[in-house]
Motif scaffolding. Structure first.
Motif: not given
Length: 524
Positions: A336-356
């Protein structure tokens, strides 16, 4: 950007650069050891630094520091760039005592004949390596800056290739980052408290005296030694996220040495830990809702057909992973800790929302590998282990600057306020207030109040929907600095320079290249 939430490690643009698929091995660095009026305004000009150096440019604050200020940097080839080490005292109160090394990397100006000087840069964290940031200059900075400046990055004391703190083994860090950041019961709460105390005790045990000397104030003092060693009369600086706190601290300590300063994605140094954490909770809720809306509007969204349904699906998914981790095709499961970090990471840049979107699509089908990749990139974990100590340094630095922590017994009573700020991540942020439990290191310097009186205009950039450093923080810092000049980027994502907004880019470059101060309150 400083955060008290253990697993929300802010690596700013470095994270975005890594997510874009650009990796870096910094060759040659191994681990281990102008003046102006005090008010900004459109049309004003800030002179470029003198690089010859000018009389007094290498004068230290105290005579006992002279040997550090007069050292010459011995640059050596470092891939396509140049690398070196700077020697600074472990404790500025005892300059004749133990010393540490600061790793420095320089990307020479593309147009040497028109070179202005050195642009020192910091990507934030705290803990993100500035040498990597500078080496990625081709992506992080636009041509007008790269052509006219040597881009110089350094790993602040305790981080990266500088003399670095160590807290736990890679195996222990894996367990620490994978654990549930929002305990479900007393047993899990006790386990989280024990893990947090063990981590923080490990920083002191494994790092020795260094653990007491990685404050932001001491890193800012190192920056002035670097300025002198570079031969600059004043420091030209671009700092992002936590790098704004570092830059503002430098400006407070050395206002007469401030040159052209840009603070992007600003931190408000006056906030309490609780205020900061609540602000970030609101910021990431804004970001996840903006992402969900974009996902739904684009069609074929794994979250469903509405924002509210999508956020509920995301919350349910986090609970599911908490109950049963997902396979990743490797030895490590997506916890679960990894999952939350993986969800949060692409939120820093709109260009990476597709990765999420891709990662969630796979995860909802039982494959956690893509979310694990995002989590690992965010935490600087490679196939063979962690590539830097950023996940350790962030806590060592933050908790030395401010060791306050909320007792775990008091956190459940605060969850409601955090869930009001962020229904999706509120509980995680609430429990993040326990991040400094068990800290044994003790700072030997005081954190100053910051107004940088007497410094020339300092540009402060805020983005209206920045999740990590909310826009209100930029407004506050610009007001706290006697010479603050606020630039507003209207948009999503963390930081404002070189993310596709020509208005911001031109204002920053006109200032750093020509010294032209933009209008205070410029809105882009």
């Amino acid at each position: 950007m400083s955060t008290r939430t253990v697993r929300i490690v802010v690596l700013v643009l470095v994270a975005a650069l890594v997510l874009s698929g650009v990796g870096l091995a910094v060759a040659g660095l191994t681990g281990g050891d102008g003046s102006g009026s005090s008010s900004g305004g459109a049309g004003r000009s800030v002179p470029a630094p003198t690089t010859t150096p000018a009389p007094g440019a290498q004068d230290p604050p105290r005579p006992a520091l002279r040997k550090y200020y007069e050292q010459e940097i011995a640059w050596a080839a470092c891939g396509d760039n140049e690398c070196a080490r700077l020697t600074v005292p472990l404790d500025y109160a005892e300059p004749a005592g133990e010393t540490i090394q600061i790793a420095v990397l320089r990307v020479p100006a593309g147009d040497p004949d028109r070179r202005i000087g050195s642009l020192v840069v910091n990507p934030g964290g705290p803990g993100a390596p500035g040498t990597t940031y500078a080496a990625q200059a081709g992506l992080a900075f636009r041509e007008p800056l790269r052509e006219r400046y040597d881009v110089v990055g350094f790993d602040p004391r305790g981080t990266g290739f500088s003399t670095a703190v160590d807290c736990v083994s890679d195996e222990q860090l894996d367990v620490f980052l994978a654990a549930d950041p929002a305990p479900d019961d007393r047993e899990e709460a006790d386990a989280l408290e024990q893990a947090q105390r063990a981590f923080n005790a490990g920083c002191a045990a494994e790092s020795g005296a260094l653990a007491d000397h990685v404050t932001t104030v001491e890193a800012a003092q190192d920056m002035d030694v670097l300025r002198s060693a570079l031969g600059e009369s004043t420091l030209t600086y671009l700092g992002a996220s936590y790098g704004t706190k570092l830059g503002a601290t430098y400006a407070e300590l050395h206002p007469d040495r401030v040159g052209r300063f840009v603070l992007d994605g600003a931190v408000d140094p006056t906030l309490t830990a609780r205020e900061q954490t609540l602000g970030q909770a609101r910021g990431f809720e804004t970001a996840i809702r903006a992402y969900a809306e974009d996902c739904v509007d684009s069609g074929d969204c794994p979250l469903g057909d509405s924002v509210e349904a999508g956020l509920q699906r995301l919350t349910d998914f986090i609970d599911e992973v908490d109950a049963e981790p997902l396979p990743t095709g490797g030895e490590r499961e997506l916890a679960v800790g990894n999952a939350i970090t993986g969800i949060i990471a692409p939120l820093y840049n709109r260009d990476y929302w597709f990765l999420l979107t891709r990662a969630l699509t796979a995860a909802f089908e039982g494959d956690g590998s893509q979310l694990m990749q995002l989590s690992d990139l965010y935490s600087s974990r490679g196939p063979e282990g962690y590539q830097d100590n950023s996940s350790e340094a962030i806590l060592a630095i933050n908790c030395l600057d401010d060791p306050s922590a909320v007792d775990p017994d008091d956190i459940p009573g605060q969850v409601a306020a955090f869930e009001e700020a962020s229904p999706t991540f509120g509980e995680v942020f609430a429990w993040g207030q326990a991040g400094c439990l068990g800290v044994r290191a003790e700072a030997t310097v005081e954190t100053p109040e910051i107004d940088a009186a007497g410094a020339p205009p300092i540009l402060v950039i805020g983005t209206t929907r920045d999740p990590a450093t909310p826009y209100a923080w930029a407004e506050a810092l610009a007001g706290e600095l006697e010479s603050g000049v606020l630039i507003t980027r209207v948009g999503d994502g963390h930081t404002g320079y070189n993310v596709g907004n020509a208005c911001v880019d031109e204002a920053v470059e006109d200032y750093l290249v020509d010294g032209t101060v933009p209008e205070d309150g410029l809105r882009c």
